[in-house]
Design a protein around this motif. Structure first.
Motif, PDB file in Angstrom:
ATOM      1  N   LEU A  33      83.688 128.684 -79.264  1.00  0.00           N
ATOM      2  CA  LEU A  33      83.364 127.337 -78.815  1.00  0.00           C
ATOM      3  C   LEU A  33      82.073 127.376 -77.991  1.00  0.00           C
ATOM      4  O   LEU A  33      81.805 128.367 -77.300  1.00  0.00           O
ATOM      5  N   PRO A  34      81.278 126.322 -78.023  1.00  0.00           N
ATOM      6  CA  PRO A  34      79.995 126.310 -77.300  1.00  0.00           C
ATOM      7  C   PRO A  34      80.180 126.089 -75.804  1.00  0.00           C
ATOM      8  O   PRO A  34      79.886 125.026 -75.266  1.00  0.00           O
ATOM      9  N   LEU A  35      80.652 127.130 -75.119  1.00  0.00           N
ATOM     10  CA  LEU A  35      80.931 127.068 -73.695  1.00  0.00           C
ATOM     11  C   LEU A  35      79.960 127.963 -72.932  1.00  0.00           C
ATOM     12  O   LEU A  35      79.407 128.912 -73.485  1.00  0.00           O
ATOM     13  N   ASN A  36      79.773 127.671 -71.649  1.00  0.00           N
ATOM     14  CA  ASN A  36      78.784 128.398 -70.855  1.00  0.00           C
ATOM     15  C   ASN A  36      79.264 129.762 -70.390  1.00  0.00           C
ATOM     16  O   ASN A  36      78.533 130.757 -70.465  1.00  0.00           O
ATOM     17  N   LYS A  37      80.491 129.834 -69.864  1.00  0.00           N
ATOM     18  CA  LYS A  37      80.947 131.039 -69.174  1.00  0.00           C
ATOM     19  C   LYS A  37      82.228 131.624 -69.752  1.00  0.00           C
ATOM     20  O   LYS A  37      82.850 132.472 -69.123  1.00  0.00           O
ATOM     21  N   ALA A  92      85.194 129.353 -65.735  1.00  0.00           N
ATOM     22  CA  ALA A  92      84.864 128.117 -66.452  1.00  0.00           C
ATOM     23  C   ALA A  92      83.996 127.201 -65.602  1.00  0.00           C
ATOM     24  O   ALA A  92      84.274 126.956 -64.427  1.00  0.00           O
ATOM     25  N   THR A  93      82.934 126.691 -66.185  1.00  0.00           N
ATOM     26  CA  THR A  93      82.051 125.742 -65.512  1.00  0.00           C
ATOM     27  C   THR A  93      82.597 124.329 -65.709  1.00  0.00           C
ATOM     28  O   THR A  93      83.452 124.089 -66.569  1.00  0.00           O
ATOM     29  N   PRO A  94      82.096 123.358 -64.933  1.00  0.00           N
ATOM     30  CA  PRO A  94      82.500 121.969 -65.187  1.00  0.00           C
ATOM     31  C   PRO A  94      82.252 121.540 -66.631  1.00  0.00           C
ATOM     32  O   PRO A  94      83.053 120.811 -67.210  1.00  0.00           O
ATOM     33  N   HIS A  95      81.134 121.997 -67.219  1.00  0.00           N
ATOM     34  CA  HIS A  95      80.870 121.686 -68.633  1.00  0.00           C
ATOM     35  C   HIS A  95      81.952 122.266 -69.525  1.00  0.00           C
ATOM     36  O   HIS A  95      82.420 121.613 -70.469  1.00  0.00           O
ATOM     37  N   ASP A  96      82.366 123.510 -69.245  1.00  0.00           N
ATOM     38  CA  ASP A  96      83.400 124.150 -70.053  1.00  0.00           C
ATOM     39  C   ASP A  96      84.709 123.369 -69.985  1.00  0.00           C
ATOM     40  O   ASP A  96      85.365 123.128 -71.005  1.00  0.00           O
ATOM     41  N   VAL A  97      85.091 122.986 -68.774  1.00  0.00           N
ATOM     42  CA  VAL A  97      86.334 122.233 -68.592  1.00  0.00           C
ATOM     43  C   VAL A  97      86.246 120.886 -69.301  1.00  0.00           C
ATOM     44  O   VAL A  97      87.193 120.453 -69.974  1.00  0.00           O
ATOM     45  N   TYR A 149      84.417 120.123 -71.889  1.00  0.00           N
ATOM     46  CA  TYR A 149      84.468 120.318 -73.340  1.00  0.00           C
ATOM     47  C   TYR A 149      85.904 120.586 -73.795  1.00  0.00           C
ATOM     48  O   TYR A 149      86.363 120.036 -74.798  1.00  0.00           O
ATOM     49  N   LEU A 150      86.623 121.433 -73.060  1.00  0.00           N
ATOM     50  CA  LEU A 150      87.987 121.768 -73.444  1.00  0.00           C
ATOM     51  C   LEU A 150      88.910 120.554 -73.368  1.00  0.00           C
ATOM     52  O   LEU A 150      89.723 120.327 -74.264  1.00  0.00           O
ATOM     53  N   THR A 151      88.784 119.775 -72.308  1.00  0.00           N
ATOM     54  CA  THR A 151      89.681 118.630 -72.151  1.00  0.00           C
ATOM     55  C   THR A 151      89.221 117.426 -72.963  1.00  0.00           C
ATOM     56  O   THR A 151      90.047 116.637 -73.427  1.00  0.00           O
ATOM     57  N   GLY A 152      87.903 117.293 -73.145  1.00  0.00           N
ATOM     58  CA  GLY A 152      87.377 116.147 -73.879  1.00  0.00           C
ATOM     59  C   GLY A 152      87.330 116.395 -75.369  1.00  0.00           C
ATOM     60  O   GLY A 152      88.172 115.900 -76.130  1.00  0.00           O
ATOM     61  N   THR A 153      86.374 117.213 -75.799  1.00  0.00           N
ATOM     62  CA  THR A 153      86.208 117.462 -77.233  1.00  0.00           C
ATOM     63  C   THR A 153      87.444 118.099 -77.853  1.00  0.00           C
ATOM     64  O   THR A 153      87.882 117.721 -78.938  1.00  0.00           O
ATOM     65  N   MET A 154      88.026 119.094 -77.156  1.00  0.00           N
ATOM     66  CA  MET A 154      89.144 119.837 -77.734  1.00  0.00           C
ATOM     67  C   MET A 154      90.510 119.273 -77.363  1.00  0.00           C
ATOM     68  O   MET A 154      91.534 119.733 -77.863  1.00  0.00           O
ATOM     69  N   GLY A 155      90.562 118.307 -76.476  1.00  0.00           N
ATOM     70  CA  GLY A 155      91.825 117.655 -76.155  1.00  0.00           C
ATOM     71  C   GLY A 155      92.862 118.561 -75.519  1.00  0.00           C
ATOM     72  O   GLY A 155      94.068 118.426 -75.753  1.00  0.00           O
ATOM     73  N   LEU A 156      92.428 119.477 -74.664  1.00  0.00           N
ATOM     74  CA  LEU A 156      93.340 120.454 -74.069  1.00  0.00           C
ATOM     75  C   LEU A 156      94.414 119.782 -73.207  1.00  0.00           C
ATOM     76  O   LEU A 156      94.105 118.979 -72.331  1.00  0.00           O
ATOM     77  N   LYS A 157      95.673 120.162 -73.466  1.00  0.00           N
ATOM     78  CA  LYS A 157      96.794 119.630 -72.697  1.00  0.00           C
ATOM     79  C   LYS A 157      97.681 120.715 -72.089  1.00  0.00           C
ATOM     80  O   LYS A 157      98.378 120.475 -71.109  1.00  0.00           O
ATOM     81  N   THR A 158      97.663 121.926 -72.671  1.00  0.00           N
ATOM     82  CA  THR A 158      98.560 122.988 -72.197  1.00  0.00           C
ATOM     83  C   THR A 158      97.815 124.310 -72.177  1.00  0.00           C
ATOM     84  O   THR A 158      97.138 124.661 -73.148  1.00  0.00           O
ATOM     85  N   ILE A 159      97.943 125.056 -71.069  1.00  0.00           N
ATOM     86  CA  ILE A 159      97.412 126.413 -70.946  1.00  0.00           C
ATOM     87  C   ILE A 159      98.584 127.369 -70.811  1.00  0.00           C
ATOM     88  O   ILE A 159      99.454 127.183 -69.956  1.00  0.00           O
ATOM     89  N   ILE A 160      98.610 128.406 -71.642  1.00  0.00           N
ATOM     90  CA  ILE A 160      99.626 129.452 -71.550  1.00  0.00           C
ATOM     91  C   ILE A 160      98.923 130.721 -71.073  1.00  0.00           C
ATOM     92  O   ILE A 160      98.098 131.289 -71.790  1.00  0.00           O
ATOM     93  N   ASP A 161      99.245 131.158 -69.870  1.00  0.00           N
ATOM     94  CA  ASP A 161      98.615 132.334 -69.260  1.00  0.00           C
ATOM     95  C   ASP A 161      99.496 133.548 -69.528  1.00  0.00           C
ATOM     96  O   ASP A 161     100.612 133.648 -69.009  1.00  0.00           O
ATOM     97  N   LEU A 162      98.980 134.489 -70.322  1.00  0.00           N
ATOM     98  CA  LEU A 162      99.759 135.652 -70.747  1.00  0.00           C
ATOM     99  C   LEU A 162      99.609 136.844 -69.808  1.00  0.00           C
ATOM    100  O   LEU A 162     100.151 137.917 -70.089  1.00  0.00           O
TER     101      LEU A 162
END
Length: 332
Positions: A76-80, A112-117, A119-132
């Protein structure tokens, strides 16, 4: 919006109405855009950043249900976040693909930068993070709290099983052991991910979360997005119908994403521990996805649990109906 005419990198002219476009995504290499039409035909175009921005804006304004974002396991086109990738578009059999903006694999999110967040929540519609990750990893580098996104801790290794490798880097004898036995240690690690009680519990919960998802995308991650994340992704991809080649290619896509981190670690080993550059390269296994590592997980499943189908049903609680449900939810 009027029809658009574009000439692809092979010199072939394409004419699209907005309703003809299924997927629009920018490659991580600047200047390349890919378009997939509703007949699932792929074309690649060389456009500069201004042309891309204008076209993307016009397509979004058209109101057509176009999917924007990375495709077929690309970064994904993310900064960090160098190893954050969508599974969307991966071939799931002869007539299906993994759906858009639903499944994301990643390394840790603490940078994660503000841009990364956004993009994930906006373009990618992120709703759930699973931390392994383990408790110690999370304490050292916790994920950012993201409003509207649920965070769930699902460890696939207990703290000692993971830290056993990290602790070896603190002593000369430990480093020497890792240098000589490192790949074998990684093989044992993969066997534990799928075979140890903690790993089985974690993978079972991982799939329970996927089955319970009602909207938006799910992102799962470990530290590098390579081993624990890679195993979880590989099992899921097999369930969804991806063949062995697709699964392995997605697993190995980690390697170009982590080259920078590998170079930084080699420099650290050379400077801080006074190792030669050649010796430092002997630790590349820490930053590489290798086919033999993933194969160790499959071999463990086959020899200890009676094969993949039996493992899914008896260890992960995924009967045929639940597997079919996953396919209905995450392929199209």
């Amino acid at each position: 919006m009027e029809s658009i005419a574009l000439t692809d990198i092979n010199g072939i002219r394409h004419v699209y109405d907005p309703d003809d476009i299924l997927w629009f995504f920018e490659e991580t290499r600047p200047g390349l855009v890919r378009i997939i039409n509703t007949e699932r035909q792929l074309a690649t175009f060389a456009l500069d950043s201004r042309q891309t921005a204008v076209l993307k804006k016009e397509l979004k304004a058209s109101g057509s249900p176009i999917w924007f974002g990375a495709f077929q396991g690309e970064r994904l086109p993310l900064n960090k976040l160098p190893n954050t990738r969508g599974l969307g578009g991966l071939s799931a059999g002869s007539s299906a693909v993994i759906g858009h903006h639903e499944l994301i694999r990643s390394g840790a999110l603490h940078d994660a930068t503000p841009h990364d967040v956004e993009y994930l929540t906006g373009t990618m519609g992120l709703k759930t993070i699973i931390d392994l990750r383990t408790d110690l990893e999370i304490a050292a580098k916790p994920d950012p709290a993201i409003p509207g996104v649920q965070w769930v801790h699902v460890p696939l290794l207990d703290t000692w099983e993971y830290e056993e490798i990290g602790l070896r880097t603190l002593t000369e004898s430990g480093l020497e052991e890792m240098r000589n036995q490192g790949p074998e240690m990684m093989v044992r690690l993969y066997r534990k991910i799928v075979g140890a009680p903690e790993g089985i519990r974690g993978l079972k919960k991982f799939f329970q979360i996927l089955l319970a998802q009602r909207s938006g995308s799910v992102l799962w991650h470990c530290t590098q997005g390579k081993d624990r994340t890679g195993v979880a992704a590989a099992i899921l991809e097999r369930i969804l119908g991806c063949d062995a080649q697709v699964v392995e290619q997605d697993y190995l896509q980690t390697n170009p994403c982590l080259h920078m981190q590998e170079d930084q670690t080699e420099a650290w080993l050379t400077k801080k521990l006074h190792l030669s550059q050649k010796t430092a390269r002997d630790f590349s296994f820490l930053f590489e996805a290798r086919p033999e590592f993933l194969q160790a997980a499959w071999d463990m499943i086959d020899t200890e649990f009676g094969g993949f189908a039996a493992y899914l049903e008896n260890q992960l609680g995924l009967d045929q109906e639940k597997q079919a449900q996953l396919k209905r939810m995450y392929t199209c």
